[in-house]
Motif scaffolding. Structure first.
Motif, PDB file in Angstrom:
ATOM      1  N   HIS A 143     124.421  74.462 -75.099  1.00  0.00           N
ATOM      2  CA  HIS A 143     124.703  74.493 -73.802  1.00  0.00           C
ATOM      3  C   HIS A 143     125.343  75.815 -73.419  1.00  0.00           C
ATOM      4  O   HIS A 143     125.897  76.615 -74.223  1.00  0.00           O
ATOM      5  N   LEU A 144     125.181  76.156 -72.266  1.00  0.00           N
ATOM      6  CA  LEU A 144     125.831  77.548 -71.772  1.00  0.00           C
ATOM      7  C   LEU A 144     127.201  77.279 -71.039  1.00  0.00           C
ATOM      8  O   LEU A 144     127.168  76.592 -69.801  1.00  0.00           O
ATOM      9  N   GLY A 145     128.238  76.942 -71.604  1.00  0.00           N
ATOM     10  CA  GLY A 145     129.516  76.669 -71.237  1.00  0.00           C
ATOM     11  C   GLY A 145     129.591  75.298 -71.329  1.00  0.00           C
ATOM     12  O   GLY A 145     128.809  74.604 -71.866  1.00  0.00           O
ATOM     13  N   PHE A 146     130.776  74.639 -70.688  1.00  0.00           N
ATOM     14  CA  PHE A 146     131.189  73.386 -70.667  1.00  0.00           C
ATOM     15  C   PHE A 146     130.987  72.599 -69.527  1.00  0.00           C
ATOM     16  O   PHE A 146     130.870  71.423 -69.181  1.00  0.00           O
ATOM     17  N   PHE A 147     130.887  73.754 -68.377  1.00  0.00           N
ATOM     18  CA  PHE A 147     130.918  73.075 -67.107  1.00  0.00           C
ATOM     19  C   PHE A 147     129.743  73.851 -66.561  1.00  0.00           C
ATOM     20  O   PHE A 147     129.421  74.848 -66.583  1.00  0.00           O
ATOM     21  N   PRO A 148     129.157  73.320 -65.163  1.00  0.00           N
ATOM     22  CA  PRO A 148     127.920  73.569 -64.446  1.00  0.00           C
ATOM     23  C   PRO A 148     128.211  75.076 -64.124  1.00  0.00           C
ATOM     24  O   PRO A 148     127.143  75.814 -64.022  1.00  0.00           O
ATOM     25  N   PRO A 149     129.487  75.449 -63.494  1.00  0.00           N
ATOM     26  CA  PRO A 149     129.682  76.895 -62.976  1.00  0.00           C
ATOM     27  C   PRO A 149     129.593  77.847 -64.132  1.00  0.00           C
ATOM     28  O   PRO A 149     129.312  79.179 -63.673  1.00  0.00           O
ATOM     29  N   ASP A 150     129.707  77.250 -65.426  1.00  0.00           N
ATOM     30  CA  ASP A 150     129.540  78.362 -66.378  1.00  0.00           C
ATOM     31  C   ASP A 150     128.157  79.011 -66.687  1.00  0.00           C
ATOM     32  O   ASP A 150     128.026  80.144 -67.104  1.00  0.00           O
ATOM     33  N   VAL A 151     127.166  78.141 -66.237  1.00  0.00           N
ATOM     34  CA  VAL A 151     125.913  78.359 -66.601  1.00  0.00           C
ATOM     35  C   VAL A 151     125.124  79.861 -66.386  1.00  0.00           C
ATOM     36  O   VAL A 151     124.663  80.666 -66.866  1.00  0.00           O
ATOM     37  N   ALA A 152     125.359  80.142 -64.937  1.00  0.00           N
ATOM     38  CA  ALA A 152     124.784  81.385 -64.194  1.00  0.00           C
ATOM     39  C   ALA A 152     125.459  82.658 -64.805  1.00  0.00           C
ATOM     40  O   ALA A 152     124.677  83.549 -65.420  1.00  0.00           O
ATOM     41  N   PRO A 153     126.816  82.990 -64.890  1.00  0.00           N
ATOM     42  CA  PRO A 153     127.254  84.130 -65.578  1.00  0.00           C
ATOM     43  C   PRO A 153     126.968  84.009 -67.009  1.00  0.00           C
ATOM     44  O   PRO A 153     126.860  85.421 -67.469  1.00  0.00           O
ATOM     45  N   LEU A 154     126.670  83.148 -67.850  1.00  0.00           N
ATOM     46  CA  LEU A 154     126.609  83.132 -69.153  1.00  0.00           C
ATOM     47  C   LEU A 154     124.986  83.612 -69.618  1.00  0.00           C
ATOM     48  O   LEU A 154     124.726  84.355 -70.173  1.00  0.00           O
TER      49      LEU A 154
END
Length: 444
Positions: A294-305
């Motif tokens: 997963h990219l991060g633990f929460f939905p807002p984490d995905v795009a910047p990662l």
């Protein structure tokens, strides 16, 4: 002659807010602890968060396959709670919050500052009510709490005093300081420090995942030093199976892999700069670096990662998406060498390193050389690391791992797996279970 009365099994209440089906990183230690105690003959009751918290309020935060791995002898209870900090649907707001949102927010902040500084505080009333009712039906002998969140520690302390039974606390993470930045999370004298001091004062045992974290707390709370222990993380043979020596085919590119959650703390730029340099070597010119997780633990984490992954550069870096725990075994089998990329700090071990070692495959370290995980890897024969965290040193590690992978050595593989077996969950949790059993027997 008739036999005497059967000896009652020791009964433990395990407070683990994050527990399957949650996919949070701490879930694996919590799941393993509950299963180990059940296997050792304990009557285990787990209090965890309501299912809807993971399914509704934390999008993409569940792994249903994990729930299937919980021992059926473990009783799982999910006390209700308020979702004030997570609720975004105005239709679900109470009257006060709907009509006077500023007043409601001020009261909520005041309540946290005066009582306990965590949003998860609303879980405590349900835990206390459920636990007390269950205790009077059939007595608990022990409470174990794992954090984060650390409301579980506060609940354990309250139940210990109320029910007059011992409790232990397990620090999966640090409470009052950030183990990644090594900075305090709260101001000195804050409510968090007050609670931590109270919890450690009364706890029968205080457990940490590595000695660096234990020593930090010894320095701050010396009165609890004799009760502080280390229980390393580990891996589960029942999930990963036995690793067989299977060198990669010579007619295909090497496959390096990172398996785990990608977070903003990871030194991704150094990793990829080192990979670019390593790709200049003939063994790595067409190699792949596959990112699984997963990219991060929460939905807002995905795009910047996602922006930090050089997927368009044609340098063999691929994001393969998330995977379930059940898929992990196959992914390890398909990977030739593993990339251990973690935040740099002395207090970081990571649970993933134990699974990596269990494969018996080469491991490339991308982290500061002085982190706690280095102690675990020290005697692993296929560990490749630099003297510092720089692209050049990372590139050297990739090249050395590629050479070891292509050379192929069944003896080295066997030694690597042997080292990993000292960190099975049974090996790491066994001494804790024995100490808790003795504690219960002495307190009865």
């Amino acid at each position: 002659m008739p036999s005497g009365p059967r000896k009652r099994r020791p009964r433990v209440l395990y407070l683990a807010y994050y527990f399957p089906p949650s996919r949070a990183s701490g879930v694996f230690r919590a799941r393993a602890t509950a299963n180990h105690f059940a296997e050792a003959g304990w009557d285990v009751t787990v209090h965890t968060a309501p299912r809807e918290f993971f399914e509704t309020y934390l999008e993409n935060a569940c792994d249903p396959s994990l729930e299937e791995t919980v021992d059926p002898r473990v009783t799982v209870v999910r006390p209700p709670m308020s979702y004030y900090a997570w609720e975004k649907d105005i239709r679900q707001f109470g009257k006060l919050r709907r009509n006077f949102p500023t007043v409601a927010a001020s009261l909520y902040k005041l309540f946290q500052s005066k009582v306990f500084p965590e949003h998860y505080l609303t879980w405590i009333p349900g835990v206390l009510s459920s636990a007390v009712k269950a205790h009077f039906k059939e007595k608990f002998d022990l409470v174990i709490a794992t954090g984060n969140p650390f409301v579980s520690f506060a609940a354990a302390q309250a139940l210990g005093r109320l029910l007059k039974i011992p409790y232990a606390v397990d620090y999966r993470d640090s409470w009052t300081f950030n183990q990644f930045t090594e900075e305090l999370k709260f101001e000195e004298g804050s409510k968090a420090f007050e609670w931590e001091a109270k919890v450690l004062r009364d706890a029968a045992e205080v457990v940490f995942v590595n000695d660096g974290m234990r020593q930090w707390h010894i320095d701050r709370y010396p009165y609890a030093a004799e009760r502080m222990t280390v229980v390393p993380n580990g891996w589960e043979p029942e999930l990963l199976g036995e690793s067989k020596y299977d060198p990669p085919a010579t007619d295909r590119p090497l496959r390096f892999g990172y398996l785990g959650t990608v977070t903003s703390y990871l030194p991704l730029e150094t990793l990829f700069d080192g990979w670019r340099l390593a790709r200049e070597h003939p063994l790595l010119r067409d190699a792949e670096l596959n990112i699984h997780g997963h990219l991060g633990f929460f939905p807002p984490d995905v795009a910047p990662l996602m922006e930090r992954l050089p997927l368009e550069e044609n340098i063999g870096v691929h994001y393969r998406g998330a995977f379930s725990k059940a898929d992990g075994k196959d992914l390890y089998t398909q990977t030739d060498a593993l990339v251990f990329c973690v935040p740099g700090a002395r207090y970081v071990t990571s649970g993933k390193v134990f699974e990596y070692m269990a494969t018996g495959k080469p491991i490339v370290s991308v982290h500061r050389p002085d982190i706690a995980a280095s102690e675990v890897l020290e005697n692993y024969p296929l560990w490749f690391r630099g003297s510092e965290l720089t692209p050049g040193e990372v590139a050297k590690s990739f090249i050395a791992a590629a050479e070891a992978t292509r050379a192929g050595d069944s003896t080295q593989h066997a030694l690597a797996v042997k080292h990993a077996h000292s960190y099975t969950r049974a090996a790491t949790l066994g001494p804790l279970e024995e100490r808790m059993r003795k504690l219960v027997e002495e307190s009865r």
